[in-house]
Scaffold this active site. Sequence first.
Site, PDB file in Angstrom:
ATOM      1  N   ARG A  27       0.149   9.191  -9.900  1.00  0.00           N
ATOM      2  CA  ARG A  27      -0.087   7.882  -9.054  1.00  0.00           C
ATOM      3  C   ARG A  27       0.652   6.789  -9.742  1.00  0.00           C
ATOM      4  NH1 ARG A  27      -3.751   7.434  -5.309  1.00  0.00           N
ATOM      5  NH2 ARG A  27      -3.919   5.263  -5.951  1.00  0.00           N
TER       6      ARG A  27
ATOM      7  N   GLU B 163     -12.128  -4.325  -5.597  1.00  0.00           N
ATOM      8  CA  GLU B 163     -12.442  -3.018  -5.361  1.00  0.00           C
ATOM      9  C   GLU B 163     -11.649  -1.907  -6.325  1.00  0.00           C
ATOM     10  OE1 GLU B 163     -11.763  -5.069  -2.662  1.00  0.00           O
ATOM     11  OE2 GLU B 163     -13.951  -5.385  -2.190  1.00  0.00           O
ATOM     12  N   ASN B 164     -10.313  -2.336  -6.516  1.00  0.00           N
ATOM     13  CA  ASN B 164      -9.426  -1.511  -7.391  1.00  0.00           C
ATOM     14  C   ASN B 164     -10.072  -1.205  -8.947  1.00  0.00           C
ATOM     15  OD1 ASN B 164      -6.392  -2.582  -6.226  1.00  0.00           O
ATOM     16  ND2 ASN B 164      -7.617  -0.905  -5.578  1.00  0.00           N
TER      17      ASN B 164
ATOM     18  N   SER C 242      -7.343  -5.442  -6.000  1.00  0.00           N
ATOM     19  CA  SER C 242      -8.168  -6.001  -5.581  1.00  0.00           C
ATOM     20  C   SER C 242      -9.624  -5.988  -6.219  1.00  0.00           C
ATOM     21  CB  SER C 242      -8.586  -5.303  -4.112  1.00  0.00           C
ATOM     22  OG  SER C 242      -8.783  -4.031  -4.381  1.00  0.00           O
TER      23      SER C 242
ATOM     24  N   ARG D 152       1.552  -5.012   6.196  1.00  0.00           N
ATOM     25  CA  ARG D 152       1.010  -3.851   5.406  1.00  0.00           C
ATOM     26  C   ARG D 152       1.825  -2.664   5.509  1.00  0.00           C
ATOM     27  NH1 ARG D 152      -5.318  -2.476   4.231  1.00  0.00           N
ATOM     28  NH2 ARG D 152      -4.837  -0.673   2.850  1.00  0.00           N
TER      29      ARG D 152
ATOM     30  N   ASP E  22       0.803  -1.300   0.021  1.00  0.00           N
ATOM     31  CA  ASP E  22      -0.039  -0.139   0.129  1.00  0.00           C
ATOM     32  C   ASP E  22       0.843   1.519   0.055  1.00  0.00           C
ATOM     33  OD1 ASP E  22      -2.291   1.714   0.036  1.00  0.00           O
ATOM     34  OD2 ASP E  22      -2.713   0.973   2.037  1.00  0.00           O
ATOM     35  N   GLY E  23       0.413   2.342  -0.529  1.00  0.00           N
ATOM     36  CA  GLY E  23       0.999   3.554  -0.540  1.00  0.00           C
ATOM     37  C   GLY E  23       1.900   4.083  -1.682  1.00  0.00           C
ATOM     38  N   ASN E  24       1.542   3.344  -2.949  1.00  0.00           N
ATOM     39  CA  ASN E  24       2.211   3.963  -4.066  1.00  0.00           C
ATOM     40  C   ASN E  24       1.902   5.072  -4.729  1.00  0.00           C
ATOM     41  OD1 ASN E  24       3.300   1.329  -4.203  1.00  0.00           O
ATOM     42  ND2 ASN E  24       2.128   0.439  -6.065  1.00  0.00           N
ATOM     43  N   GLY E  25       0.444   5.497  -4.465  1.00  0.00           N
ATOM     44  CA  GLY E  25      -0.182   6.838  -4.829  1.00  0.00           C
ATOM     45  C   GLY E  25       0.344   7.814  -3.892  1.00  0.00           C
TER      46      GLY E  25
ATOM     47  N   ARG F 235      -5.579  -2.172   8.215  1.00  0.00           N
ATOM     48  CA  ARG F 235      -6.757  -2.804   7.830  1.00  0.00           C
ATOM     49  C   ARG F 235      -6.623  -4.131   7.177  1.00  0.00           C
ATOM     50  NH1 ARG F 235      -8.155   2.319   6.528  1.00  0.00           N
ATOM     51  NH2 ARG F 235      -7.180   2.092   4.341  1.00  0.00           N
TER      52      ARG F 235
HETATM   53  C1  FPP Z   1      -1.624   0.264  -3.465  1.00  0.00           C
HETATM   54  O1  FPP Z   1      -1.272   1.327  -3.429  1.00  0.00           O
HETATM   55  C2  FPP Z   1      -0.971  -0.454  -4.763  1.00  0.00           C
HETATM   56  C3  FPP Z   1      -1.893  -1.000  -5.682  1.00  0.00           C
HETATM   57  C4  FPP Z   1      -3.133  -0.957  -5.570  1.00  0.00           C
HETATM   58  C5  FPP Z   1      -1.188  -1.768  -6.921  1.00  0.00           C
HETATM   59  C6  FPP Z   1       0.056  -2.619  -6.431  1.00  0.00           C
HETATM   60  C7  FPP Z   1       0.908  -2.691  -7.660  1.00  0.00           C
HETATM   61  C8  FPP Z   1       2.278  -2.807  -7.719  1.00  0.00           C
HETATM   62  C9  FPP Z   1       2.985  -2.743  -6.603  1.00  0.00           C
HETATM   63  C10 FPP Z   1       2.984  -2.748  -9.090  1.00  0.00           C
HETATM   64  C11 FPP Z   1       2.757  -3.768  -9.908  1.00  0.00           C
HETATM   65  C12 FPP Z   1       2.990  -5.153  -9.350  1.00  0.00           C
HETATM   66  C13 FPP Z   1       3.131  -6.071 -10.047  1.00  0.00           C
HETATM   67  C14 FPP Z   1       3.181  -7.397  -9.475  1.00  0.00           C
HETATM   68  C15 FPP Z   1       3.494  -6.245 -11.641  1.00  0.00           C
HETATM   69  P1  FPP Z   1      -2.209   2.686  -3.565  1.00  0.00           P
HETATM   70  O2  FPP Z   1      -2.395   3.048  -4.980  1.00  0.00           O
HETATM   71  O3  FPP Z   1      -3.625   2.146  -2.981  1.00  0.00           O
HETATM   72  O4  FPP Z   1      -1.366   3.708  -2.770  1.00  0.00           O
HETATM   73  P2  FPP Z   1      -2.171   4.990  -1.784  1.00  0.00           P
HETATM   74  O5  FPP Z   1      -3.113   4.160  -1.010  1.00  0.00           O
HETATM   75  O6  FPP Z   1      -1.297   5.994  -1.498  1.00  0.00           O
HETATM   76  O7  FPP Z   1      -3.197   5.693  -2.666  1.00  0.00           O
END
Ligand code: FPP
Length: 252
Positions: A37, A71-72, A69, A192, A24-27, A198
């Site tokens: 993001r 939900e994504n 997910s 997480r 979590d937390g890429n965005g 969560r």
């Molecule tokens: C959650 O961060 C991350 C995701 C929904 C996607 C995960 C994908 C990767 C790590 C890259 C691709 C993976 C593979 C296996 C090819 P978020 O977008 O919910 O971040 P935020 O909570 O800060 O918005």
Amino acid sequence: MTMNSLKEKINIERLPQHIAIIMDGNGRWAKEQGKLRVFGHQNGVGAVRAASEACAELGVKYLTLYAFSTENWNRSQFEVDALMRLLSKTMSEELKTLNNNNIRLNAIGDLERLPKSNYEALMKTIDETKNNDRMTLTLCLSYSGRWEIAQAAKKIAEKVKSGEINIEQIDEKCFSDFLSTNDMPDPELLIRTSGEERISNFLLWQLAYSEFYFTEKFWPDFGKEDLYAAIVDYQNRERRFGKTSEQLKENK
Ligand code: FPP
């Protein structure tokens, strides 16, 4: 000067067999740098690689990652498309590395919802790594725990209807056999990232007795040392499965 690695503090005899991670937390990581993001997701791939490598090197047998997910699917089309492109690109780029490191790729979730090209790239990588046995790397894609449990219930109902199993046979073991994780042990450790605490519809059945580890780090910043820290923390805990401390000591 040599940097001490937390790796030295890990007791290899008591390694979790299965680690599950909510990445979590890429965005937020991208936003902090004024980037889109998607830039965060692109940098998340490096952390996937680091975690896989660290687990395989230690001898962890199963690593399960929540990559997308159910939900994504509700995110913007732009972000969903970018994630799917990233998935296909990563599949083709990492196939060699998976084979060189004897890692089997696996995927669970409602995979038929994936775009055809993704589905095919995924199946190809799964097929071409199917004989690897050092570690199983499972990507949860279009996955949610409730979806999986409902699917299992449906499959069991069909078996009851056709007379292949009778109602009395349905117990926890039987139910587990109908989940998509039926060939793996439950995760002993769930990690997480990003400070959220969560479960978010991840492995609801399988996490019943798992230890949870939360870190403030955003996923793209999660490296090998962070994984070691999680394992060391896990090894300092006492897993009681509903028993008392005294009972556990007597059993030893
Ligand atoms: C959650 O961060 C991350 C995701 C929904 C996607 C995960 C994908 C990767 C790590 C890259 C691709 C993976 C593979 C296996 C090819 P978020 O977008 O919910 O971040 P935020 O909570 O800060 O918005």
